[in-house]
Motif scaffolding. Structure first.
Motif, PDB file in Angstrom:
ATOM      1  N   ASP A 103       5.847  10.968  11.563  1.00 28.31           N
ATOM      2  CA  ASP A 103       4.970  12.137  10.266  1.00 28.31           C
ATOM      3  C   ASP A 103       5.302  12.036   9.523  1.00 28.31           C
ATOM      4  OD1 ASP A 103       3.571  14.922  10.793  1.00 28.31           O
ATOM      5  OD2 ASP A 103       5.651  15.547   9.687  1.00 28.31           O
ATOM      6  N   CYS A 144       6.095  14.182   5.101  1.00 28.11           N
ATOM      7  CA  CYS A 144       5.893  15.981   5.735  1.00 28.11           C
ATOM      8  C   CYS A 144       6.792  16.064   4.140  1.00 28.11           C
ATOM      9  CB  CYS A 144       7.094  16.761   6.406  1.00 28.11           C
ATOM     10  SG  CYS A 144       7.479  18.023   6.005  1.00 28.11           S
ATOM     11  N   SER A 191       8.594  17.663  10.800  1.00 27.82           N
ATOM     12  CA  SER A 191       8.501  16.144  10.539  1.00 27.82           C
ATOM     13  C   SER A 191       8.978  15.295  12.069  1.00 27.82           C
ATOM     14  CB  SER A 191       9.295  15.042   9.363  1.00 27.82           C
ATOM     15  OG  SER A 191       8.511  13.529   9.522  1.00 27.82           O
ATOM     16  N   GLU A 243       7.243  17.248  15.110  1.00 26.96           N
ATOM     17  CA  GLU A 243       5.793  16.515  15.251  1.00 26.96           C
ATOM     18  C   GLU A 243       6.148  15.371  15.442  1.00 26.96           C
ATOM     19  OE1 GLU A 243       2.570  17.832  13.804  1.00 26.96           O
ATOM     20  OE2 GLU A 243       3.385  19.526  13.592  1.00 26.96           O
ATOM     21  N   LYS A 262       3.707  13.350  18.900  1.00 28.08           N
ATOM     22  CA  LYS A 262       2.216  13.064  19.152  1.00 28.08           C
ATOM     23  C   LYS A 262       2.878  11.327  19.819  1.00 28.08           C
ATOM     24  CE  LYS A 262       1.470  13.841  13.753  1.00 28.08           C
ATOM     25  NZ  LYS A 262       1.747  12.839  12.855  1.00 28.08           N
ATOM     26  N   MET A 291       0.743  19.716  20.491  1.00 27.63           N
ATOM     27  CA  MET A 291       1.582  20.857  19.786  1.00 27.63           C
ATOM     28  C   MET A 291       1.627  21.871  20.923  1.00 27.63           C
ATOM     29  SD  MET A 291       5.071  20.113  18.275  1.00 27.63           S
ATOM     30  CE  MET A 291       5.354  21.789  17.940  1.00 27.63           C
ATOM     31  N   TRP A 310       8.055  23.786  19.942  1.00 23.98           N
ATOM     32  CA  TRP A 310       9.385  23.775  18.763  1.00 23.98           C
ATOM     33  C   TRP A 310      10.399  23.904  18.852  1.00 23.98           C
ATOM     34  CZ3 TRP A 310       7.132  21.329  14.317  1.00 23.98           C
ATOM     35  CH2 TRP A 310       5.790  21.561  14.048  1.00 23.98           C
TER      36      TRP A 310
END
Length: 136
Positions: A8, A10, A59, A62, A66, A72, A78
């Motif tokens: 990721d 960001c 980041s 995320e 993946k 998510m 989170w």
């Protein structure tokens, strides 16, 4: 055996804008309890250091979502995924709650690296399946 890979990138400015709009509620949504303590301490010393910490963790989460193949969606939340640092400074992933139980049941282990430079924070996560782990 590799289960998944996630990366990721960001934009730190986007995180700054969101933090300015939503205040610490944004950090409380993204960060777990131990991360939130570090964020507050770094932000108290330097707004920039706190912001970069938040962006790198955003980041990395995320990228982790993946790599595990869920995005998510539950059990990925989170705050149940924390990116903490060993005493050496090496980042590692600490999971909590249902996400930790799901991850262990799958027989998975994660490796993470993260960096920030200028206006960007980047992360890379490799999730491996340990011998004897359940096959999906």
């Amino acid at each position: 055996m590799i289960h998944g890979i996630g990366t990721d990138l960001c934009d730190v400015r986007r995180v700054a804008d969101t933090l300015a709009r939503r205040g610490e509620r944004f950090a409380q949504k993204v960060l777990g309890p131990a991360e939130l303590q570090v964020f507050r301490a770094r932000r108290a010393r330097s707004e920039t250091r706190g912001l970069r910490y938040l962006a790198t963790r955003f980041s990395a989460k995320e990228a982790f979502s993946k790599a595990i193949g869920l995005g998510m969606r539950l059990p990925m939340r989170w705050s149940d995924c924390e990116i903490l640092n060993q005493a050496s400074g090496q980042p590692h992933i600490v999971l909590h709650g249902e996400l930790a139980r799901w991850f262990a049941a799958q027989g998975l282990r994660a490796h993470v690296t993260l960096t920030d430079e200028g206006d960007h924070a980047a992360s890379f996560v490799v999730v491996e399946r340990l011998a004897g782990g359940d096959q999906p």
